[in-house]
Structure formats: C-alpha cells, structure tokens
Design a protein around this motif. Structure first.
Motif, PDB file in Angstrom:
ATOM      1  N   SER A  69       0.840  -1.201   0.000  1.00  0.00           N
ATOM      2  CA  SER A  69       0.000   0.000   0.000  1.00  0.00           C
ATOM      3  C   SER A  69       0.869   1.242   0.000  1.00  0.00           C
ATOM      4  CB  SER A  69      -0.934   0.023   1.215  1.00  0.00           C
ATOM      5  OG  SER A  69      -0.231   0.382   2.381  1.00  0.00           O
ATOM      6  N   ASP A  70       0.257   2.353  -0.408  1.00  0.00           N
ATOM      7  CA  ASP A  70       0.928   3.638  -0.377  1.00  0.00           C
ATOM      8  C   ASP A  70       0.758   4.278   0.994  1.00  0.00           C
ATOM      9  OD1 ASP A  70      -0.086   4.255  -3.764  1.00  0.00           O
ATOM     10  OD2 ASP A  70       1.824   3.488  -3.012  1.00  0.00           O
ATOM     11  N   VAL A  79       5.485   3.776   2.713  1.00  0.00           N
ATOM     12  CA  VAL A  79       4.790   2.629   2.133  1.00  0.00           C
ATOM     13  C   VAL A  79       4.687   1.525   3.175  1.00  0.00           C
ATOM     14  CG1 VAL A  79       5.452   3.083  -0.257  1.00  0.00           C
ATOM     15  CG2 VAL A  79       6.954   1.721   1.192  1.00  0.00           C
ATOM     16  N   LEU A  80       3.671   0.698   3.015  1.00  0.00           N
ATOM     17  CA  LEU A  80       3.500  -0.476   3.859  1.00  0.00           C
ATOM     18  C   LEU A  80       4.032  -1.680   3.103  1.00  0.00           C
ATOM     19  CD1 LEU A  80       2.228  -1.108   6.657  1.00  0.00           C
ATOM     20  CD2 LEU A  80       0.193  -1.877   5.418  1.00  0.00           C
ATOM     21  N   ILE A  81       4.881  -2.469   3.745  1.00  0.00           N
ATOM     22  CA  ILE A  81       5.483  -3.631   3.095  1.00  0.00           C
ATOM     23  C   ILE A  81       5.054  -4.903   3.816  1.00  0.00           C
ATOM     24  CG2 ILE A  81       7.455  -2.328   2.229  1.00  0.00           C
ATOM     25  CD1 ILE A  81       9.112  -3.468   4.507  1.00  0.00           C
ATOM     26  N   LYS A  82       5.029  -6.006   3.064  1.00  0.00           N
ATOM     27  CA  LYS A  82       4.542  -7.274   3.609  1.00  0.00           C
ATOM     28  C   LYS A  82       5.695  -8.079   4.200  1.00  0.00           C
ATOM     29  CE  LYS A  82       1.182 -10.870   2.528  1.00  0.00           C
ATOM     30  NZ  LYS A  82       0.356 -11.493   1.468  1.00  0.00           N
ATOM     31  N   ALA A  83       6.259  -7.576   5.265  1.00  0.00           N
ATOM     32  CA  ALA A  83       7.300  -8.266   6.032  1.00  0.00           C
ATOM     33  C   ALA A  83       7.360  -7.601   7.394  1.00  0.00           C
ATOM     34  CB  ALA A  83       8.659  -8.189   5.329  1.00  0.00           C
ATOM     35  N   GLY A  84       7.463  -8.409   8.456  1.00  0.00           N
ATOM     36  CA  GLY A  84       7.446  -7.846   9.794  1.00  0.00           C
ATOM     37  C   GLY A  84       8.374  -8.572  10.744  1.00  0.00           C
ATOM     38  N   SER A 112       3.919  -7.172   8.900  1.00  0.00           N
ATOM     39  CA  SER A 112       4.048  -6.026   8.003  1.00  0.00           C
ATOM     40  C   SER A 112       4.852  -4.936   8.694  1.00  0.00           C
ATOM     41  CB  SER A 112       2.663  -5.486   7.597  1.00  0.00           C
ATOM     42  OG  SER A 112       1.973  -4.993   8.720  1.00  0.00           O
ATOM     43  N   ALA A 113       5.295  -3.970   7.907  1.00  0.00           N
ATOM     44  CA  ALA A 113       6.084  -2.864   8.444  1.00  0.00           C
ATOM     45  C   ALA A 113       5.862  -1.632   7.587  1.00  0.00           C
ATOM     46  CB  ALA A 113       7.571  -3.216   8.489  1.00  0.00           C
ATOM     47  N   ARG A 114       6.110  -0.459   8.177  1.00  0.00           N
ATOM     48  CA  ARG A 114       6.001   0.784   7.419  1.00  0.00           C
ATOM     49  C   ARG A 114       7.388   1.355   7.193  1.00  0.00           C
ATOM     50  NH1 ARG A 114       2.468   3.774   5.340  1.00  0.00           N
ATOM     51  NH2 ARG A 114       0.788   2.538   6.258  1.00  0.00           N
ATOM     52  N   ALA A 115       7.645   1.729   5.942  1.00  0.00           N
ATOM     53  CA  ALA A 115       8.940   2.281   5.556  1.00  0.00           C
ATOM     54  C   ALA A 115       8.791   3.750   5.188  1.00  0.00           C
ATOM     55  CB  ALA A 115       9.514   1.509   4.375  1.00  0.00           C
ATOM     56  N   LEU A 116       9.606   4.586   5.799  1.00  0.00           N
ATOM     57  CA  LEU A 116       9.643   6.009   5.478  1.00  0.00           C
ATOM     58  C   LEU A 116      10.588   6.216   4.301  1.00  0.00           C
ATOM     59  CD1 LEU A 116       8.630   8.834   6.600  1.00  0.00           C
ATOM     60  CD2 LEU A 116      10.906   8.991   7.639  1.00  0.00           C
ATOM     61  N   LEU A 117      10.093   6.775   3.215  1.00  0.00           N
ATOM     62  CA  LEU A 117      10.906   6.983   2.019  1.00  0.00           C
ATOM     63  C   LEU A 117      11.826   8.187   2.194  1.00  0.00           C
ATOM     64  CD1 LEU A 117       8.186   6.341  -0.720  1.00  0.00           C
ATOM     65  CD2 LEU A 117       9.731   4.698   0.364  1.00  0.00           C
ATOM     66  N   ILE A 118      12.901   8.210   1.428  1.00  0.00           N
ATOM     67  CA  ILE A 118      13.884   9.285   1.559  1.00  0.00           C
ATOM     68  C   ILE A 118      13.337  10.621   1.078  1.00  0.00           C
ATOM     69  CG2 ILE A 118      15.823   7.688   1.350  1.00  0.00           C
ATOM     70  CD1 ILE A 118      16.194   8.691  -1.529  1.00  0.00           C
ATOM     71  N   THR A 119      12.179  10.610   0.419  1.00  0.00           N
ATOM     72  CA  THR A 119      11.578  11.856  -0.064  1.00  0.00           C
ATOM     73  C   THR A 119      10.641  12.487   0.963  1.00  0.00           C
ATOM     74  OG1 THR A 119       9.866  10.526  -1.141  1.00  0.00           O
ATOM     75  CG2 THR A 119      11.734  11.230  -2.497  1.00  0.00           C
ATOM     76  N   GLU A 201       7.484  -1.855  -6.332  1.00  0.00           N
ATOM     77  CA  GLU A 201       6.663  -3.042  -6.110  1.00  0.00           C
ATOM     78  C   GLU A 201       7.303  -4.009  -5.120  1.00  0.00           C
ATOM     79  OE1 GLU A 201       4.570  -4.793  -9.602  1.00  0.00           O
ATOM     80  OE2 GLU A 201       5.938  -3.519 -10.746  1.00  0.00           O
ATOM     81  N   PHE A 202       8.621  -4.165  -5.207  1.00  0.00           N
ATOM     82  CA  PHE A 202       9.350  -5.055  -4.318  1.00  0.00           C
ATOM     83  C   PHE A 202      10.522  -4.294  -3.701  1.00  0.00           C
ATOM     84  CE2 PHE A 202       7.374  -7.887  -7.390  1.00  0.00           C
ATOM     85  CZ  PHE A 202       6.866  -8.891  -6.585  1.00  0.00           C
ATOM     86  N   VAL A 203      10.811  -4.592  -2.451  1.00  0.00           N
ATOM     87  CA  VAL A 203      11.958  -3.997  -1.768  1.00  0.00           C
ATOM     88  C   VAL A 203      12.658  -5.085  -0.965  1.00  0.00           C
ATOM     89  CG1 VAL A 203      10.919  -1.698  -1.596  1.00  0.00           C
ATOM     90  CG2 VAL A 203      10.568  -3.354   0.250  1.00  0.00           C
ATOM     91  N   GLN A 204      13.847  -4.746  -0.506  1.00  0.00           N
ATOM     92  CA  GLN A 204      14.566  -5.604   0.429  1.00  0.00           C
ATOM     93  C   GLN A 204      14.853  -4.804   1.687  1.00  0.00           C
ATOM     94  OE1 GLN A 204      18.006  -7.167  -1.754  1.00  0.00           O
ATOM     95  NE2 GLN A 204      17.018  -9.151  -1.771  1.00  0.00           N
TER      96      GLN A 204
END
Length: 226
Positions: A69-70, A79-84, A112-119, A201-204
C-alpha cells in the motif's frame, strides 16, 4: 424447393458463423487475460532481477517484501510492506532496491512494516558527494527530489554528481547509492533518487548492523589487519 433449401442452408451457415464468432470472442478474451498475466510476470521478473545488482555480504541479512500500500497517516511519503517481526524486520533497518536506498523502517508489526521513504519531510540521510567527498544531508521535503543540506560554503557540487550514504550516525553503512545532483539554484541543491518510487513493487529490508559494528571496531595493530 431449391429456394427453400438455399434459405435453410443460409440459416444453418449463419448459425454456424455466430457460434464460431462467439468461440473466437471467448478465445480472444482468454488470450488477452494470458497476455496481461505475462506482462505482469515480466515486470515482476525485471524488478526482481534488479536485486542481483546488489553484492551480498555475509554480515548483511536481507528480507524481501512486496509493497502492499501507499502512504497513509502522518507520513506523506511512506509505504506499507509485507514483512514484519516474524521475518526479522526491526525499526531502523534500511529499505533498498536494485537501484539504491529507498528509505528506512519506522514501525513494525507481526507480518508487516512501514517504511519512510527518503523523499518524506521527516527523512534525513547522512551522505557524501562521491566525487568531491563533500559531506551533506539528504533532506526530504515531500517532493520527488530531496534537497542536499548542510554543505560548506566552498561546496564542490556539480550537476550529475553521485550521492551516496556516508555511514555517519550509524544508521546506514557507507556507500549505498542515493541519487545524482539534478538541480542547483543558488543555495538550493536537489538530487534525483536512483529509486523509481512510482514503480515501487518489491523492496529488500537490509540489516546492516553486522557491517556497521565491524566498521566501528578498533583495529588490532598486532594482527596486521586494519
């Protein structure tokens, strides 16, 4: 009788044509669905292949995740990512792609986890200009191009210069690609991130704690290893 037979043949032929037309329409719809599925798989494969650009380090632990999700809530660029937690994700870990640094983990749930983008406006990344080794801070401002701040007056920055993490502060190891200098207007310097956030779409999620701890360890003069 001949005319009646011809009409009957025409009706039978018309019925067969309609049946064949319906069959072809159904087949065409199925082919379009397969084509769309193939395009999605091709795009995902291209994204995943980018991860092979990252040189693995035995001291770095990775968890691959899909962006589900955004941003919502107080953070404009997250963004919300599917890994926690169950996948080893913890707060503060780096979020990267095959192109470079995307952000960092700011909150973690079970799966799940929330990632803060560099922007994002709340993001601050210690960095250096790769060519001049000038130190700076990559500061997000909710635009697509973060600013470079805290640069000396005699700054040596040019358009196209690469910006990488400096490793200061202990948040990230040095050398992670961040972006390139894209705009210099007076004292305002902006960079174009390497990561395409509109195609995320995918991150590490990377745990660099082993690398950072190894860099912080004092050298042993008797071992001959710096």
């Amino acid at each position: 009788a001949a005319k009646v037979n011809a009409i009957v043949d025409d009706m039978r032929h018309l019925t067969e044509l309609r049946s064949e037309n319906q069959r072809l329409h159904l087949q065409n719809d199925q082919l379009l669905q397969w084509q769309e599925a193939a395009r999605k798989l091709s795009a995902e494969n291209a994204t995943l292949r980018n991860f092979f650009n990252i040189v693995p380090d035995s001291r770095v632990q990775f968890a691959s995740a899909r962006v589900i999700s955004d941003s919502v809530g107080v953070f404009a660029r997250s963004v919300l990512i599917k890994a926690g937690e169950r996948h080893g994700v913890t707060t503060g870990q780096a979020v990267i792609t095959g192109q470079g640094l995307a952000g960092r983990v700011i909150s973690v749930g079970d799966s799940s986890a929330r990632a803060l983008l560099i922007t994002d406006l709340n993001s601050r990344i210690p960095a250096i200009i790769e060519e001049s080794r000038e130190r700076a801070i990559v500061a997000g401002d909710n635009s697509g191009q973060p600013r470079l701040t805290f640069i000396g007056r005699d700054k040596q920055v040019e358009l196209g210069n690469r910006v990488i993490t400096s490793g200061h502060g202990g948040a990230f190891p040095p050398g992670l690609p961040v972006g390139v200098v894209s705009e210099i207007v007076g004292d305002i310097i902006r960079i174009q991130p390497f990561v395409r956030f509109d195609q995320l779409e995918f991150v590490q999620v990377a745990d660099f704690s082993g690398v950072i701890q190894a860099q912080d360890m004092p050298s042993d003069p008797d071992s001959g290893i710096p």
